[in-house]
Design a protein around this motif. Structure first.
Motif, PDB file in Angstrom:
ATOM      1  N   THR A  21     -19.238  28.908   1.092  1.00 16.54           N
ATOM      2  CA  THR A  21     -19.218  28.760   2.536  1.00 16.54           C
ATOM      3  C   THR A  21     -19.587  27.345   2.932  1.00 16.54           C
ATOM      4  OG1 THR A  21     -21.516  29.510   2.660  1.00 16.54           O
ATOM      5  CG2 THR A  21     -19.797  31.172   2.957  1.00 16.54           C
ATOM      6  N   GLY A  22     -19.014  26.889   4.051  1.00 16.36           N
ATOM      7  CA  GLY A  22     -19.362  25.595   4.608  1.00 16.36           C
ATOM      8  C   GLY A  22     -20.369  25.763   5.735  1.00 16.36           C
ATOM      9  N   THR A  23     -20.257  24.878   6.724  1.00 17.38           N
ATOM     10  CA  THR A  23     -21.168  24.902   7.865  1.00 17.38           C
ATOM     11  C   THR A  23     -20.617  25.825   8.947  1.00 17.38           C
ATOM     12  OG1 THR A  23     -21.844  22.643   7.401  1.00 17.38           O
ATOM     13  CG2 THR A  23     -22.343  23.488   9.600  1.00 17.38           C
ATOM     14  N   THR A  31     -18.376  39.135   7.624  1.00 15.46           N
ATOM     15  CA  THR A  31     -18.970  38.238   8.614  1.00 15.46           C
ATOM     16  C   THR A  31     -20.421  37.937   8.271  1.00 15.46           C
ATOM     17  OG1 THR A  31     -19.670  40.094  10.016  1.00 15.46           O
ATOM     18  CG2 THR A  31     -17.489  39.158  10.435  1.00 15.46           C
ATOM     19  N   ASP A  32     -20.939  36.910   8.942  1.00 18.70           N
ATOM     20  CA  ASP A  32     -22.368  36.592   8.942  1.00 18.70           C
ATOM     21  C   ASP A  32     -22.914  36.274   7.547  1.00 18.70           C
ATOM     22  OD1 ASP A  32     -22.431  37.058  11.719  1.00 18.70           O
ATOM     23  OD2 ASP A  32     -22.709  39.204  11.374  1.00 18.70           O
ATOM     24  N   LEU A  33     -22.196  35.443   6.812  1.00 18.59           N
ATOM     25  CA  LEU A  33     -22.711  34.948   5.542  1.00 18.59           C
ATOM     26  C   LEU A  33     -23.579  33.710   5.770  1.00 18.59           C
ATOM     27  CD1 LEU A  33     -19.430  35.297   3.445  1.00 18.59           C
ATOM     28  CD2 LEU A  33     -21.453  36.763   3.302  1.00 18.59           C
ATOM     29  N   GLU A  34     -24.345  33.343   4.766  1.00 14.30           N
ATOM     30  CA  GLU A  34     -25.179  32.145   4.862  1.00 14.30           C
ATOM     31  C   GLU A  34     -24.319  30.883   4.731  1.00 14.30           C
ATOM     32  OE1 GLU A  34     -28.414  31.995   5.559  1.00 14.30           O
ATOM     33  OE2 GLU A  34     -28.477  34.189   5.747  1.00 14.30           O
ATOM     34  N   GLU A  35     -24.758  29.821   5.368  1.00 10.51           N
ATOM     35  CA  GLU A  35     -24.051  28.552   5.262  1.00 10.51           C
ATOM     36  C   GLU A  35     -24.260  27.923   3.876  1.00 10.51           C
ATOM     37  OE1 GLU A  35     -24.005  26.523   9.585  1.00 10.51           O
ATOM     38  OE2 GLU A  35     -26.010  26.657   8.687  1.00 10.51           O
ATOM     39  N   ASN A  36     -23.273  27.158   3.437  1.00  7.78           N
ATOM     40  CA  ASN A  36     -23.383  26.316   2.236  1.00  7.78           C
ATOM     41  C   ASN A  36     -23.921  27.100   1.029  1.00  7.78           C
ATOM     42  OD1 ASN A  36     -22.628  23.992   3.838  1.00  7.78           O
ATOM     43  ND2 ASN A  36     -24.722  24.053   4.663  1.00  7.78           N
ATOM     44  N   THR A  37     -23.294  28.240   0.788  1.00 12.05           N
ATOM     45  CA  THR A  37     -23.745  29.145  -0.274  1.00 12.05           C
ATOM     46  C   THR A  37     -22.551  29.578  -1.113  1.00 12.05           C
ATOM     47  OG1 THR A  37     -25.513  29.959   1.163  1.00 12.05           O
ATOM     48  CG2 THR A  37     -24.971  31.305  -0.758  1.00 12.05           C
ATOM     49  N   SER A  38     -22.762  29.735  -2.411  1.00  9.72           N
ATOM     50  CA  SER A  38     -21.719  30.233  -3.308  1.00  9.72           C
ATOM     51  C   SER A  38     -21.825  31.750  -3.433  1.00  9.72           C
ATOM     52  CB  SER A  38     -21.847  29.593  -4.690  1.00  9.72           C
ATOM     53  OG  SER A  38     -21.605  28.204  -4.614  1.00  9.72           O
ATOM     54  N   TYR A  39     -20.677  32.419  -3.343  1.00  5.04           N
ATOM     55  CA  TYR A  39     -20.627  33.881  -3.421  1.00  5.04           C
ATOM     56  C   TYR A  39     -19.551  34.311  -4.425  1.00  5.04           C
ATOM     57  CZ  TYR A  39     -23.311  34.136   0.958  1.00  5.04           C
ATOM     58  OH  TYR A  39     -24.281  34.028   1.921  1.00  5.04           O
ATOM     59  N   TRP A  40     -19.690  35.560  -4.871  1.00  8.36           N
ATOM     60  CA  TRP A  40     -18.683  36.231  -5.701  1.00  8.36           C
ATOM     61  C   TRP A  40     -18.303  37.532  -5.011  1.00  8.36           C
ATOM     62  CZ3 TRP A  40     -16.803  34.164 -10.317  1.00  8.36           C
ATOM     63  CH2 TRP A  40     -17.482  33.015 -10.771  1.00  8.36           C
ATOM     64  N   TRP A  41     -17.025  37.906  -5.132  1.00  3.99           N
ATOM     65  CA  TRP A  41     -16.600  39.169  -4.525  1.00  3.99           C
ATOM     66  C   TRP A  41     -15.689  39.938  -5.469  1.00  3.99           C
ATOM     67  CZ3 TRP A  41     -11.500  40.516  -3.089  1.00  3.99           C
ATOM     68  CH2 TRP A  41     -10.554  39.475  -3.133  1.00  3.99           C
ATOM     69  N   ARG A  42     -15.641  41.247  -5.250  1.00  8.05           N
ATOM     70  CA  ARG A  42     -14.782  42.121  -6.036  1.00  8.05           C
ATOM     71  C   ARG A  42     -14.397  43.323  -5.177  1.00  8.05           C
ATOM     72  NH1 ARG A  42     -18.682  45.320 -10.428  1.00  8.05           N
ATOM     73  NH2 ARG A  42     -19.987  46.412  -8.876  1.00  8.05           N
ATOM     74  N   VAL A  43     -13.376  44.064  -5.635  1.00 12.54           N
ATOM     75  CA  VAL A  43     -12.881  45.223  -4.894  1.00 12.54           C
ATOM     76  C   VAL A  43     -12.351  46.254  -5.881  1.00 12.54           C
ATOM     77  CG1 VAL A  43     -10.577  44.193  -4.619  1.00 12.54           C
ATOM     78  CG2 VAL A  43     -11.333  45.968  -3.025  1.00 12.54           C
ATOM     79  N   ARG A  44     -12.427  47.517  -5.509  1.00 11.20           N
ATOM     80  CA  ARG A  44     -11.773  48.581  -6.274  1.00 11.20           C
ATOM     81  C   ARG A  44     -11.046  49.492  -5.293  1.00 11.20           C
ATOM     82  NH1 ARG A  44     -16.381  53.108  -7.967  1.00 11.20           N
ATOM     83  NH2 ARG A  44     -17.627  52.963  -6.058  1.00 11.20           N
ATOM     84  N   TYR A  45      -9.998  50.163  -5.787  1.00 13.42           N
ATOM     85  CA  TYR A  45      -9.166  51.045  -4.970  1.00 13.42           C
ATOM     86  C   TYR A  45      -9.310  52.496  -5.451  1.00 13.42           C
ATOM     87  CZ  TYR A  45      -6.580  46.956  -3.145  1.00 13.42           C
ATOM     88  OH  TYR A  45      -6.215  45.785  -2.539  1.00 13.42           O
ATOM     89  N   ARG A  46      -9.150  53.411  -4.512  1.00 14.95           N
ATOM     90  CA  ARG A  46      -9.211  54.846  -4.810  1.00 14.95           C
ATOM     91  C   ARG A  46      -7.967  55.518  -4.257  1.00 14.95           C
ATOM     92  NH1 ARG A  46     -14.403  58.621  -2.910  1.00 14.95           N
ATOM     93  NH2 ARG A  46     -14.695  59.704  -4.897  1.00 14.95           N
ATOM     94  N   ASP A  47      -7.405  56.463  -5.006  1.00 20.63           N
ATOM     95  CA  ASP A  47      -6.258  57.187  -4.481  1.00 20.63           C
ATOM     96  C   ASP A  47      -6.743  58.341  -3.601  1.00 20.63           C
ATOM     97  OD1 ASP A  47      -6.960  59.349  -6.125  1.00 20.63           O
ATOM     98  OD2 ASP A  47      -5.417  58.938  -7.611  1.00 20.63           O
ATOM     99  N   ARG A  48      -5.824  59.095  -3.040  1.00 24.13           N
ATOM    100  CA  ARG A  48      -6.182  60.148  -2.093  1.00 24.13           C
ATOM    101  C   ARG A  48      -6.607  61.444  -2.764  1.00 24.13           C
ATOM    102  NH1 ARG A  48      -1.838  58.995   2.859  1.00 24.13           N
ATOM    103  NH2 ARG A  48      -2.240  56.727   2.914  1.00 24.13           N
ATOM    104  N   GLU A  49      -6.660  61.425  -4.111  1.00 25.67           N
ATOM    105  CA  GLU A  49      -7.229  62.545  -4.856  1.00 25.67           C
ATOM    106  C   GLU A  49      -8.565  62.148  -5.468  1.00 25.67           C
ATOM    107  OE1 GLU A  49      -4.303  64.035  -7.568  1.00 25.67           O
ATOM    108  OE2 GLU A  49      -2.933  64.621  -5.963  1.00 25.67           O
ATOM    109  N   PHE A  50      -9.126  61.025  -4.967  1.00 25.56           N
ATOM    110  CA  PHE A  50     -10.503  60.623  -5.244  1.00 25.56           C
ATOM    111  C   PHE A  50     -10.719  60.083  -6.660  1.00 25.56           C
ATOM    112  CE2 PHE A  50     -10.252  64.063  -2.173  1.00 25.56           C
ATOM    113  CZ  PHE A  50     -10.682  63.388  -1.036  1.00 25.56           C
TER     114      PHE A  50
END
Length: 787
Positions: free
Chosen positions: A519-521, A487-506
């Protein structure tokens, strides 16, 4: 007759000189071939242990007796030349005093790679309301659990006991050591060696050093304040988190020890114990920055050396278990073993990202350590419950940590990818969890940045666990960890995102390939508060009680604002009051047509904090009618968190509302200042809480199939249809508003199955609507109008 009287007198005199065992016996500082046995008597210098591999006790060893300031005698005998992996029986003797016969078992060498169990529990001092709780935890808990779970005698399974502090309430009180620590635990400590560290209640008292014989391998001059002990493939490190011993000498010693441990082939795991928490969900005032210094060193060690570590602590009277985000290091509070529980809501609380489980309960932790080809530690919380929910050795938490890393595959981004989304709320979506060893999804870590090649200072950095037991609720229940709301990103701005996963043994996966979006308006409704962040000092706020201030960063020992240059202190720092209150009124008569429907929403909230988790900032809304009388109010929302925390609520406005009054209060609960802080407050009307999953993409969603209401198309640019079942003779009305709740006019033509909507002069945006049939609200929805 004279002879008989003389003999009777002599026997009476001898009885007065007979020795009595005051404490013990108990075991200390074990090795594969030796064991220290300690006890205390009221008199007598004889220190004898009779021992053997059977109850016949065919051997005898003498030791030393040390006079104490209380005129008693502390006895210490070292049994040497023992065989490893062997059960021994023993009893102690001082003059006419002798103990019962007990047994213990010697452990193996590191090269034997023994599997074993260790118990950790903390804060076992007496609770006046439950004075027998420590004995219960020992006898009905530890001893019964091991003998029923694994069979046979506890010495065949349990190697040692760790106690990270607060063994008694007052370390200088001898009676407490005798009757409240050693007596309730004698059936355990006579058979299993114990390794404690100092807590704040020991207060560095002489009795602690009198009673314990710990390894003397710490810094010279600080003997028994910090030390280490090896058992099988585990190195146990005892530390002192009490001032004035929270010094650089201890940290330098720890650095040297961890460096040596890194190259010690026999050591797979490091268990450190110290009393104070660095972070504590159940009791914020007990936190210690020094413990944070220790954690940083253990994290670096574990990552650099591929050897997992755990730090055990207490001080807060409850159980907590968590982990470091970027290192294979666990945080475990092993309290409370007898002390009064810190129940939820009794003290300042905070939901830290690092902790997965926190419970207000008595109990202990069992650690099953496996050596050999696949070294691992299985952690189990064994609960004795609390006064509301008694438990009888229930396993309420468990996990496994291994030295060998499993391969977790990187996820792939699904949405958004090269798409335009609303800045107010977007749900990132990635592929399912995958591991080469059929592991389970444990955690996800999401980042949003302005550049694809630089995530060093991400705009958003969110870390979620598959479970989060906080205040008796799993707040992560139902989260599959493959999506995340941003939430609460800036308007009319280009962003990049990434994610990583962890198992339950860390074990973490590599990061996903970054994906981009724009993002738009913003379509969010306007914040109706004026001066919501104190940037105009106290303008538009009315003070009714106490002191309210608008300060810049760190003035009068305050904190930095959440944003901008100023923040509100309701209660005061430069001038204090124990209670303060202020409010701002908002005229909402312009929204009367929508409010009188009785279904018009209001969202309110802001960022709240205090200084040390002790004082209480609270906010609520009052709803006033045309006469200025309160017709209803919202719930009070607040936090004890000592960092800026966003709190918010959404509810329906009472139909008679003409004015909304936001009320802020600050209550001092400790200290001199009233540290009740507020910033970036808001009140918004209309459809302010959009469903991110449904309304993030600019791509045409599939037309709904089935259901009572359909909007087709949606989003739309020129015309759309709202379709819903209704009787042809019914009185049907459509009320269309903009995102702020104001009724708008455009071409709306009734057709047999609903309404045909023409754009007309409407600008792009979100348009909530209500369908009323025969005067009753029957359907609601939102139109998405695009250019």
């Amino acid at each position: 007759m004279r002879i008989i009287l003389s003999i009777a007198f002599l026997l009476s005199a001898l009885s007065l000189l007979a020795q009595n065992i005051l404490i013990g016996p108990y075991l200390q500082d074990a090795t594969p071939h030796s064991m220290y046995i300690l006890w205390e008597t009221d008199s007598g210098d004889e220190s004898i242990v009779e021992w053997g591999t059977d109850p016949g006790l065919n051997n005898s060893t003498s030791g030393s007796a040390i006079p104490t300031p209380d005129q008693s005698r502390m006895h210490e005998v070292l049994l040497e030349g023992l065989d490893h992996h062997t059960t021994y029986f023993y009893r102690v003797k001082t003059g006419q005093a002798q103990s019962d016969i007990y047994s213990f078992r010697t452990h193996g060498h590191a090269s034997d790679e023994d599997d074993t169990h260790i118990v950790a529990l903390s804060d076992v001092q007496r609770d006046g309301s439950n004075p027998d709780k420590f004995r219960e935890v020992v006898e009905d808990g530890i001893i019964e659990y091991f003998e029923q779970t694994y069979g046979g005698d506890i010495i065949d399974h349990l190697a040692l006991v760790m106690i990270p502090g607060d063994l008694v309430n007052t370390g200088s009180n001898y009676s407490q050591w005798q009757t409240q620590f050693f007596e309730p635990s004698k059936e355990l400590l006579a058979r299993i060696p114990m390794y404690p560290v100092l807590g704040n209640h020991e207060a560095n008292a002489a009795y602690y050093f009198q009673f314990f014989r710990l390894p003397e391998n710490g810094t010279p001059g600080f003997e028994e304040h910090w030390w280490y002990k090896d058992y099988s493939n585990v190195r146990i490190i005892g530390l002192d988190s009490n001032a004035p011993f929270t010094n650089l000498d201890q940290l330098a010693w720890l650095d040297t020890l961890l460096k040596a441990t890194c190259t010690a082939d026999s050591i797979d795991f490091v268990f450190a114990q110290l009393h104070h928490p660095h972070k504590s969900e159940l009791w914020l005032p007990g936190e210690s920055d020094y413990t944070g210094e220790v954690i940083q060193r253990l994290e670096t060690f574990s990552s650099d050396c591929d050897k997992p570590s755990i730090h055990f602590f207490g001080h807060t009277h409850g159980y907590s278990r968590g982990q470091s985000r970027d290192h294979k290091h666990l945080w475990i509070n092993v309290a409370t073993g007898g002390g009064a529980i810190d129940y939820w809501g009794e003290y300042p609380n905070f939901d830290y990202d690092e902790f997965s489980v926190s419970q207000d309960e008595w109990g202990f932790v069992s650690l099953a350590v496996t050596a050999g080809e696949d070294p691992q530690v299985t952690v189990k919380r064994i609960s004795r419950g609390n006064k509301y929910t008694p438990r009888d050795n229930e396993v309420t938490d468990s996990l496994v940590i291994r030295t060998r890393p499993a391969q977790v595959l990187p996820p792939d981004p699904i949405f958004p990818k090269n798409e335009m989304v609303r800045p107010d709320c977007v749900t990132l979506k990635a592929t399912d969890f995958s591991s080469t060893e059929n592991g389970s999804h444990g955690q996800s870590h999401w980042q949003v940045a302005l550049q694809s090649t630089d995530f060093s200072t991400p705009i958003k950095d969110q870390w979620k666990n598959y479970e989060n037991w906080y205040f008796n609720e799993d707040t992560q229940a139902g989260d599959d960890l493959t999506d995340e709301i941003i939430t609460d990103l800036e308007e009319n701005t280009s962003y990049w995102w990434r994610v990583r996963y962890r198992d339950r043994e860390f074990n973490w996966s590599p990061w996903s390939t970054p994906a981009s979006f724009t993002t738009g308006t913003s379509q969010a409704p306007t914040n109706l508060l004026v001066n919501p962040g104190a940037e105009d000092s106290l303008a538009l706020w009315t003070i009714t009680d106490g002191i309210v201030e608008a300060l810049t960063a760190n003035v009068c020992d305050g904190i930095a604002p959440h944003s901008g240059d100023r923040y509100f202190i309701v209660g005061g720092l430069c001038t204090e009051s124990p209670f303060a209150r202020c409010y701002q009124d908002i005229d909402v008569t312009a929204y009367a047509d929508s409010i009188t429907t009785g279904q018009f929403p209001v969202q309110f909230g802001g960022w709240l904090s205090n200084y040390s988790g002790s004082d209480l900032p609270e906010m609520r809304l009052l709803f006033l009618d045309a006469a200025g009388q309160a017709v209803d109010s919202s719930q009070v929302i607040s936090t004890f968190n000592n960092t800026w925390t966003k709190v918010e609520r959404t509810l329906v406005l009472p139909a008679a509302t003409n004015t909304i009054r936001m009320v802020l209060t600050g209550t001092r609960l400790a200290g001199t200042d009233n540290d009740s802080y507020f910033d970036d407050l808001f009140v918004r009307l209309g459809q302010s809480m959009m469903d991110c999953d449904e309304y993030t993409s600019s791509i045409q969603p599939p037309e709904p199939t089935g259901g009572a209401l359909r909007i087709t198309p949606n989003p739309w640019s020129s015309q759309t249809r709202i379709i819903f079942p209704h009787d042809k003779d019914a009185d049907v009305q459509l009320v269309l508003t903009d995102a702020t709740g104001k009724i708008v006019q455009t071409s709306m033509t009734a057709v047999p199955d609903g309404f045909l909507i023409q754009r007309g002069q409407l600008p792009a945006g979100l348009y909530p609507f209500v369908v009323r049939i025969n005067g009753a609200t029957s359907y609601t929805g939102t139109l998405i109008l695009i250019d």
